[in-house]
Write a protein that holds these residues in place. Structure first.
Motif, PDB file in Angstrom:
ATOM      1  N   LEU A 278      34.430  35.517 -41.207  1.00 57.43           N
ATOM      2  CA  LEU A 278      35.516  34.905 -42.019  1.00 57.43           C
ATOM      3  C   LEU A 278      34.990  33.640 -42.529  1.00 57.43           C
ATOM      4  CD1 LEU A 278      39.292  35.787 -41.446  1.00 57.43           C
ATOM      5  CD2 LEU A 278      37.770  36.567 -43.208  1.00 57.43           C
ATOM      6  N   VAL A 279      34.616  32.545 -41.474  1.00 58.95           N
ATOM      7  CA  VAL A 279      33.257  31.139 -41.734  1.00 58.95           C
ATOM      8  C   VAL A 279      32.739  31.652 -42.121  1.00 58.95           C
ATOM      9  CG1 VAL A 279      33.025  29.449 -40.027  1.00 58.95           C
ATOM     10  CG2 VAL A 279      35.338  30.866 -39.159  1.00 58.95           C
TER      11      VAL A 279
ATOM     12  N   ARG B  61      32.050  32.811 -44.255  1.00 62.35           N
ATOM     13  CA  ARG B  61      31.891  33.719 -45.830  1.00 62.35           C
ATOM     14  C   ARG B  61      32.157  32.295 -46.549  1.00 62.35           C
ATOM     15  NH1 ARG B  61      35.573  38.321 -47.831  1.00 62.35           N
ATOM     16  NH2 ARG B  61      35.309  37.890 -50.312  1.00 62.35           N
ATOM     17  N   TYR B  62      33.051  32.232 -45.748  1.00 62.89           N
ATOM     18  CA  TYR B  62      34.240  30.525 -46.551  1.00 62.89           C
ATOM     19  C   TYR B  62      33.429  29.173 -46.661  1.00 62.89           C
ATOM     20  CZ  TYR B  62      37.035  26.378 -46.533  1.00 62.89           C
ATOM     21  OH  TYR B  62      37.551  25.021 -47.432  1.00 62.89           O
ATOM     22  N   TRP B  63      32.268  29.436 -45.429  1.00 66.17           N
ATOM     23  CA  TRP B  63      31.078  27.983 -45.525  1.00 66.17           C
ATOM     24  C   TRP B  63      30.111  28.364 -46.987  1.00 66.17           C
ATOM     25  CZ3 TRP B  63      25.822  28.137 -46.014  1.00 66.17           C
ATOM     26  CH2 TRP B  63      25.260  26.173 -45.277  1.00 66.17           C
TER      27      TRP B  63
ATOM     28  N   GLU C  22      31.132  30.361 -49.474  1.00 69.07           N
ATOM     29  CA  GLU C  22      31.856  29.810 -51.054  1.00 69.07           C
ATOM     30  C   GLU C  22      31.759  29.060 -51.175  1.00 69.07           C
ATOM     31  OE1 GLU C  22      35.399  33.184 -50.632  1.00 69.07           O
ATOM     32  OE2 GLU C  22      33.908  34.526 -50.852  1.00 69.07           O
ATOM     33  N   HIS C  23      32.171  27.830 -50.234  1.00 70.43           N
ATOM     34  CA  HIS C  23      32.723  26.720 -50.506  1.00 70.43           C
ATOM     35  C   HIS C  23      31.317  25.633 -50.202  1.00 70.43           C
ATOM     36  CE1 HIS C  23      36.662  27.589 -50.985  1.00 70.43           C
ATOM     37  NE2 HIS C  23      36.169  28.981 -50.090  1.00 70.43           N
ATOM     38  N   ASN C  24      30.328  25.580 -49.729  1.00 71.54           N
ATOM     39  CA  ASN C  24      29.437  24.653 -49.837  1.00 71.54           C
ATOM     40  C   ASN C  24      28.552  24.527 -50.487  1.00 71.54           C
ATOM     41  OD1 ASN C  24      28.003  22.302 -48.224  1.00 71.54           O
ATOM     42  ND2 ASN C  24      27.304  24.116 -46.783  1.00 71.54           N
TER      43      ASN C  24
END
Length: 65
Positions: free
Chosen positions: A12-13, A15-17, A19-21
């Motif tokens: 999840l970390v 994937r979050y990075w 998608e948002h960075n």
């Protein structure tokens, strides 16, 4: 003693990075270097494409590996 190496490069970390960075001054810097130095260019180790995708959207001839 626990010798297990912990990393955040998955799940999840990661994937979050990915998608948002999507922004940063390095994108414009490297884009200018590619435009000034000639094409094609290679984004070696492009990972999620955080730099590669903006280059392609700008019409640059860049491959990622």
């Amino acid at each position: 003693m626990n010798e297990r190496v912990e990393t955040w490069h998955y799940g999840l970390v990661a994937r979050y990075w990915a998608e948002h960075n999507k922004e940063g001054p390095e994108i414009a810097y490297y884009q200018q270097q590619i435009e000034n130095s000639g094409q094609p260019a290679l984004d070696a180790g492009c990972g999620t494409g955080r730099l590669l995708i903006p280059f392609l959207r700008a019409g640059l001839d860049v491959d990622g590996a």
